[in-house]
Enzyme design. Structure first.
Site, PDB file in Angstrom:
ATOM      1  N   GLY A 203       0.826  -1.197   0.000  1.00  0.00           N
ATOM      2  CA  GLY A 203       0.000   0.000   0.000  1.00  0.00           C
ATOM      3  C   GLY A 203       0.864   1.253   0.000  1.00  0.00           C
ATOM      4  CB  SER A 204       4.074   2.003   1.670  1.00  0.00           C
ATOM      5  OG  SER A 204       3.680   1.520   2.921  1.00  0.00           O
TER       6      SER A 204
ATOM      7  CE1 TYR B 254       1.596   3.868   9.175  1.00  0.00           C
ATOM      8  CE2 TYR B 254       0.655   2.628   7.348  1.00  0.00           C
ATOM      9  CZ  TYR B 254       1.703   2.885   8.205  1.00  0.00           C
ATOM     10  OH  TYR B 254       2.882   2.166   8.088  1.00  0.00           O
TER      11      TYR B 254
ATOM     12  CG  ASP C  30      -5.066   4.458   1.205  1.00  0.00           C
ATOM     13  OD1 ASP C  30      -5.266   3.256   0.959  1.00  0.00           O
ATOM     14  OD2 ASP C  30      -4.164   4.846   1.988  1.00  0.00           O
ATOM     15  CD  GLU C  31     -11.851   1.843  -1.852  1.00  0.00           C
ATOM     16  OE1 GLU C  31     -12.040   0.778  -1.266  1.00  0.00           O
ATOM     17  OE2 GLU C  31     -12.757   2.669  -2.087  1.00  0.00           O
ATOM     18  CB  VAL C  32      -4.237   0.309   1.133  1.00  0.00           C
ATOM     19  CG1 VAL C  32      -3.320  -0.740   1.753  1.00  0.00           C
ATOM     20  CG2 VAL C  32      -3.550   0.973  -0.055  1.00  0.00           C
ATOM     21  CE  LYS C  33      -5.780  -1.502   8.140  1.00  0.00           C
ATOM     22  NZ  LYS C  33      -5.706  -1.022   9.529  1.00  0.00           N
TER      23      LYS C  33
ATOM     24  CB  THR D 273      13.973  -5.263  -9.868  1.00  0.00           C
ATOM     25  OG1 THR D 273      14.927  -4.207  -9.842  1.00  0.00           O
ATOM     26  CG2 THR D 273      14.483  -6.398 -10.739  1.00  0.00           C
TER      27      THR D 273
HETATM   28  C1  PLP Z   1      -5.247   2.815   4.450  1.00  0.00           C
HETATM   29  C2  PLP Z   1      -3.847   2.299   4.318  1.00  0.00           C
HETATM   30  N1  PLP Z   1      -3.074   2.762   3.322  1.00  0.00           N
HETATM   31  C3  PLP Z   1      -1.822   2.331   3.156  1.00  0.00           C
HETATM   32  C4  PLP Z   1      -1.260   1.421   4.021  1.00  0.00           C
HETATM   33  C5  PLP Z   1       0.132   0.940   3.818  1.00  0.00           C
HETATM   34  O1  PLP Z   1       0.121  -0.351   3.321  1.00  0.00           O
HETATM   35  P1  PLP Z   1       1.384  -1.310   3.470  1.00  0.00           P
HETATM   36  O2  PLP Z   1       1.630  -1.487   4.925  1.00  0.00           O
HETATM   37  O3  PLP Z   1       0.994  -2.547   2.746  1.00  0.00           O
HETATM   38  O4  PLP Z   1       2.513  -0.627   2.795  1.00  0.00           O
HETATM   39  C6  PLP Z   1      -2.025   0.925   5.074  1.00  0.00           C
HETATM   40  C7  PLP Z   1      -1.437  -0.036   6.034  1.00  0.00           C
HETATM   41  O5  PLP Z   1      -1.870  -0.187   7.144  1.00  0.00           O
HETATM   42  C8  PLP Z   1      -3.347   1.366   5.223  1.00  0.00           C
HETATM   43  O6  PLP Z   1      -4.136   0.916   6.213  1.00  0.00           O
END
Ligand code: PLP
Length: 449
Positions: free
Chosen positions: A119-120, A146, A249-252, A306
């Protein structure tokens, strides 16, 4: 030898080895959870004990720990072209994954995909590309959010654990509308108050200087906060009015967790750029940013890694998407989530520590408070609840600036019986904490964020 003693020795031994060789800088520990295997929604710890994982490794284990379709797809890719990546060749599964994501991600017009590992990196890349594509210097983001642990993603975050991080020079933070702890404190319409604050921030700096608004549709690490209805559409309307890109940001909370593929779909908005991570890889390092071709093609060799877009992680992502469709996981997440929320709300009638139960689908938060009237965050009590629940066989962690919100993001495949078990254990753990049966020593080293 007593079997129990031998088992304890194994877990203790693994914890000791970990302390010796793995640096503290990558640890965020809430309990002495170990793992030597997994099956379904359970991890098997070093003592051979089955632990129901109600965190799903922070949502990454979207299919649980032993999905056969996932395992076969990953093993097949690993046995065939493990190293091949999108950087300097064209692995077919990677292109197929991008096609599948484009078919599911919200958005319109000509769009393209960037693939990464976390996600980062997805958020960092999205922000960098948006900056270049728009030529605008500012980013509007939210206090408490975050967005990652790399320099670029931390720079646009507002999380309490990242005060050490260098902020993006154009970052402007505004409060996220929290219905339980209203940041404006005036009792007025919360969505309207938050949007008015955003209007003021845009006006102060000039809306034409903002490249993007970076928002989580449900703020997760900031405290599992679901904004009031109308807030996200209001935000999207402002972005459209000022030519600002909406970066979601839909990561979580994305990838089916809240009942729809993207959580923002519940509010009917279409962000310009969406990032996915965690659950999309089913536990393997995979992330994606989906956005307008003008952003994703803004420069060549601009965000390269890579092994990004490698065939093994692409196969994992394709297997996750296939299982989501086959098992109708968004609908199951909605159903199991409703069951979990109802169980937790029932518990609240008995357990004074529960101040609020909130969230959507299988992204739920239990806000623990010392005093329901004052809503005083109960961080120590949350830490004790987590440690005690693990002793009783259920794992989860906590979020929020005061580390007082138990976060429940189990595998989307979690069963009805497992949800019942989780509620029972959370209730028992809370009862023990309320009765003072969990000593301070039990949470030494597990202070939270
Ligand atoms: C909403 C959100 N975005 C980004 C991230 C970062 O993801 P990652 O830890 O996989 O890099 C997180 C991780 O907790 C998150 O909750």
């Amino acid at each position: 030898m007593d079997v129990g003693t031998a088992r304890e020795t194994e877990a203790a031994g693994l914890l000791e080895r970990d302390a010796r060789v793995i640096g503290a800088i990558e640890k965020l520990r809430f309990s002495p959870l170990t793992a030597v295997g997994g099956e379904g929604s359970e991890l098997i710890d070093a003592d051979g004990r089955r632990v129901l994982d109600m965190s799903g490794t922070w949502g990454a284990a979207s299919l649980g720990y032993s999905d056969p379709v996932f395992a076969e797809a990953v093993a097949g890719a690993a046995a065939s072209m493990a190293g091949a990546s999108i950087l300097s060749s064209v692995p077919e599964p990677t292109v197929r994954l991008a096609e599948e994501l484009l078919a599911r991600a919200p958005g319109s017009g000509e769009r393209k995909v960037w693939l990464g590992h976390s996600g980062s990196d997805a958020n960092e890349t999205a922000v960098r590309a948006i900056e270049i594509a728009t030529g605008r210097p500012r980013m509007l983001a939210f206090e408490g959010a975050y967005h990652g642990g790399t320099s670029g993603s931390m720079a646009v975050s507002g999380h309490s654990s990242q005060e050490h991080a260098k902020a993006h020079p154009g970052r402007v933070l505004v409060p996220y509308p929290d219905p339980y702890r209203d940041p404006f404190g005036d009792g007025d319409d919360l969505a309207a108050a938050a949007l008015a604050r955003i209007d003021a921030a845009l006006a102060e700096h000039g809306p034409e200087t903002f490249a993007a608004v970076l928002v989580e549709p449900i703020m997760s690490d900031g405290g599992l906060i679901e904004p009031p209805s109308g807030f996200l559409p209001g935000l999207a309307a402002r972005c459209a009015r000022h030519g600002i890109l909406l970066l979601c940001d839909e990561v979580k909370v994305g990838v089916g967790r809240t009942g729809t593929f993207a959580a923002c779909a519940a509010e009917g908005i279409e962000p310009d750029v969406v990032t996915f991570g965690k659950g999309i890889g089913g536990g393997l390092p995979l992330s994606a940013a989906v956005g307008p071709a003008a952003v994703m093609d803004c420069a060549t060799s601009f965000a390269i890694q890579t092994t990004a877009g490698n065939a093994v992680c692409a196969a994992a992502g394709l297997a996750v998407l296939a299982r989501i469709d086959e098992l109708d996981l968004p609908a199951r997440a909605a159903e199991r989530g409703a069951q979990l929320a109802a169980g937790l709300r029932e518990l609240a009638a008995e357990r004074e520590l529960i101040g609020d139960v909130r969230g959507r689908g299988l992204a739920l938060g239990v806000d623990l408070v010392r005093d329901r009237e004052a809503r005083t965050p109960a961080g120590t009590e949350a830490a004790k609840t987590i440690v005690r629940a693990l002793e009783l066989g259920v794992a989860f962690f906590c979020v929020g600036p005061e580390s007082n919100v138990l976060e429940l993001t189990p595998p989307l495949t979690v069963t009805e019986a497992e949800i019942d078990r989780a509620v029972e254990v959370i209730g028992a753990a809370l009862a023990d904490v309320e009765a003072g049966r969990v000593p301070d020593a039990a949470i030494e080293g597990y202070a939270g964020w």
